[in-house]
Design an enzyme around this catalytic site. Sequence first.
Site, mmCIF file in Angstrom:
data_model
loop_
_atom_site.group_PDB
_atom_site.id
_atom_site.type_symbol
_atom_site.label_atom_id
_atom_site.label_comp_id
_atom_site.label_asym_id
_atom_site.label_seq_id
_atom_site.Cartn_x
_atom_site.Cartn_y
_atom_site.Cartn_z
ATOM 1 N N GLN A 178 46.171 45.834 32.268
ATOM 2 C CA GLN A 178 47.278 45.399 33.118
ATOM 3 C C GLN A 178 46.823 44.246 34.009
ATOM 4 O OE1 GLN A 178 49.432 49.230 34.724
ATOM 5 N NE2 GLN A 178 47.326 49.734 34.274
ATOM 6 N N HIS A 211 50.209 42.245 31.133
ATOM 7 C CA HIS A 211 50.894 41.619 32.276
ATOM 8 C C HIS A 211 50.580 40.128 32.392
ATOM 9 C CE1 HIS A 211 51.490 45.762 34.438
ATOM 10 N NE2 HIS A 211 52.319 45.571 33.434
ATOM 11 N N ASN A 266 38.479 57.085 37.126
ATOM 12 C CA ASN A 266 39.162 56.450 38.273
ATOM 13 C C ASN A 266 38.440 56.844 39.558
ATOM 14 O OD1 ASN A 266 41.355 54.735 38.917
ATOM 15 N ND2 ASN A 266 42.527 56.444 39.739
ATOM 16 N N LEU A 267 38.746 56.113 40.626
ATOM 17 C CA LEU A 267 38.130 56.451 41.910
ATOM 18 C C LEU A 267 38.564 57.849 42.354
ATOM 19 C CD1 LEU A 267 36.302 55.164 44.039
ATOM 20 C CD2 LEU A 267 38.338 54.282 45.175
ATOM 21 N N GLU A 268 39.818 58.157 42.095
ATOM 22 C CA GLU A 268 40.382 59.459 42.479
ATOM 23 C C GLU A 268 41.464 59.822 41.463
ATOM 24 O OE1 GLU A 268 43.397 57.386 45.684
ATOM 25 O OE2 GLU A 268 41.415 58.084 46.309
ATOM 26 N N ALA A 304 34.220 52.513 39.521
ATOM 27 C CA ALA A 304 34.178 52.121 38.104
ATOM 28 C C ALA A 304 32.807 51.589 37.700
ATOM 29 C CB ALA A 304 35.253 51.061 37.832
HETATM 30 P P1 OAD Z 1 46.970 50.076 41.583
HETATM 31 O O1 OAD Z 1 46.588 49.345 42.824
HETATM 32 O O2 OAD Z 1 48.320 50.687 41.507
HETATM 33 O O3 OAD Z 1 45.903 51.226 41.298
HETATM 34 C C1 OAD Z 1 44.519 50.972 41.346
HETATM 35 C C2 OAD Z 1 43.787 52.227 40.975
HETATM 36 O O4 OAD Z 1 42.401 51.916 40.955
HETATM 37 C C3 OAD Z 1 43.977 53.389 41.967
HETATM 38 O O5 OAD Z 1 44.202 54.590 41.251
HETATM 39 C C4 OAD Z 1 42.637 53.452 42.716
HETATM 40 O O6 OAD Z 1 42.276 54.782 43.070
HETATM 41 C C5 OAD Z 1 41.689 52.914 41.656
HETATM 42 N N1 OAD Z 1 40.491 52.267 42.197
HETATM 43 C C6 OAD Z 1 40.333 51.541 43.332
HETATM 44 N N2 OAD Z 1 39.081 51.102 43.468
HETATM 45 C C7 OAD Z 1 38.387 51.563 42.390
HETATM 46 C C8 OAD Z 1 37.037 51.474 41.951
HETATM 47 N N3 OAD Z 1 36.109 50.783 42.624
HETATM 48 N N4 OAD Z 1 36.701 52.089 40.795
HETATM 49 C C9 OAD Z 1 37.619 52.788 40.074
HETATM 50 N N5 OAD Z 1 38.898 52.917 40.442
HETATM 51 C C10 OAD Z 1 39.291 52.310 41.576
HETATM 52 O O7 OAD Z 1 46.729 49.047 40.359
HETATM 53 P P2 OAD Z 1 47.276 49.137 38.865
HETATM 54 O O8 OAD Z 1 47.392 50.541 38.415
HETATM 55 O O9 OAD Z 1 46.450 48.207 38.070
HETATM 56 O O10 OAD Z 1 51.646 44.592 37.935
HETATM 57 O O11 OAD Z 1 48.716 48.514 39.038
HETATM 58 C C11 OAD Z 1 49.527 48.345 37.913
HETATM 59 C C12 OAD Z 1 50.385 47.114 38.078
HETATM 60 O O12 OAD Z 1 51.068 47.162 39.336
HETATM 61 C C13 OAD Z 1 49.614 45.808 38.163
HETATM 62 O O13 OAD Z 1 49.273 45.288 36.888
HETATM 63 C C14 OAD Z 1 50.585 44.908 38.856
HETATM 64 C C15 OAD Z 1 51.044 45.840 39.940
HETATM 65 O O14 OAD Z 1 52.303 45.589 40.467
HETATM 66 C C16 OAD Z 1 52.326 43.427 38.067
HETATM 67 O O15 OAD Z 1 52.067 42.605 38.946
HETATM 68 C C17 OAD Z 1 53.393 43.242 37.046
#
Ligand code: OAD
Length: 234
Positions: free
Chosen positions: A92, A110, A203-205, A221
Amino acid sequence: MAQHIVILTGAGVSAESGLGTFRDVDGIWSKFDPMELASPEGFARNPVKVLDFYNARRRNLVDAQPNAAHFALAKLEQGLAERGGLLTLVTQNIDDLHERAGSANVLHMHGELLKARCGACSAVMNCREDLSVSDACPGCGDVGALRPHVVWFGEYPEHLDDIAVALADADMFISIGTSGTVWPAAGFVLQARETGARTVELNLEPSDDGRVFDEAHYGPASEIVPDWVETYLT
Ligand code: OAD
């Protein structure tokens, strides 16, 4: 046994490379309104503001480096290929950190920040510099129609047909660093389960979908992805 692994990555895989996530406490959507900055309507209302937002993100990306999670996934792709298997990496993320780490089979659902698209002639071109409303499309010459080649809210994600084919064929589905809240990506784990794939969350959580995975590992990660890959390949 040859395996087909489908991986879905989200912003969490690039968080330790200094690129922001969206829905964490300090996330991008806690500071900015997605409907203003990531929708066709927002772009029509204020193209300068939208281009500036993506110009800043593009500059960050050019300076960022892949982290250990990106490199581990490239190693997994190579290790699987050597065993007659296949890795389909669906992301994504609009960054190019998977490719810079060495992943070859990447589907950007995306879009890609280092590409621009012309709203007039639909030409897609590489773009490493700032975009401006006074830029002319190198294809058709239209001025002011260039936009980032990214998918905004209300627009169709890319590569959905290829992703559906990969999910139907998958022996394993791994979700990495995504909150699992944005559709259609949020439904991939259920699609994979329906066809019998083993499902893993890294995932982180726990994400919103955390309970539906067969296996889960939680932590940064850059640690849990290399650990998982090392265990899988040995
Ligand atoms: P989110 O910000 O919604 O989620 C990020 C995830 O990564 C969360 O579950 C965090 O717990 C996890 N996270 C944070 N830091 C981390 C680390 N160091 N290691 C592992 N995990 C970690 O982001 P996405 O799920 O990517 O779309 O969001 C999906 C879409 O929403 C994006 O592609 C974007 C956004 O709106 C568009 O812009 C169309």
